[in-house]
Structure formats: structure tokens, C-alpha cells
Scaffold this motif. Structure first.
Motif: not given
Length: 66
Positions: A1-22
Motif C-alpha cells: 500500500m502507498v499513501f499520498t496526499w492530493r493537494y487542492e487550491a480553494a477552487d478545487g484545482a489540483v496543485i502539484t507541489p514543487a518538491g513532488g508528491i511524497e
């Protein structure tokens, strides 16, 4: 199993962080990490995160303090 976080802006748009997905091998490590990083993510424009297990949504969480 792999756990990750999805990051979202106030409008619900998905954001990809500069450091990538942990990736985490368990839910506890993912939750501990977000507990340490949430302020920086909020400063970077992330308003909400969603914990994913192998791509399946576990739960959403606002980064704003209530």
C-alpha cells in the motif's frame, strides 16, 4: 500500500507541489508528515488535502484552522 496526499487550491484545482508528491508506506507516517508540513503547504496556496491509499480517497481535510 502507498499513501499520498492530493493537494487542492480553494477552487478545487489540483496543485502539484514543487518538491513532488511524497509517498508513505503507512497512514500514520502520512498523517505525521502533513502535521509537520501543513503551514508551508498553506503558504504555497494549498487549502485542502485529501489522503489517498493506492489512489483511493480515504478522507479530505482543510488546512485552515477552525
Amino acid at each position: 500500500m502507498v499513501f499520498t496526499w492530493r493537494y487542492e487550491a480553494a477552487d478545487g484545482a489540483v496543485i502539484t507541489p514543487a518538491g513532488g508528491i511524497e509517498e508513505f508506506s503507512n497512514q500514520g507516517d502520512a498523517e505525521s508528515w502533513i502535521g509537520e508540513e501543513w503551514k508551508q503547504l498553506l503558504a504555497d496556496g494549498v487549502e485542502k488535502v485529501v489522503l489517498l491509499e493506492d489512489g483511493r480517497e480515504i478522507y479530505p481535510m482543510s488546512l485552515r484552522e477552525s
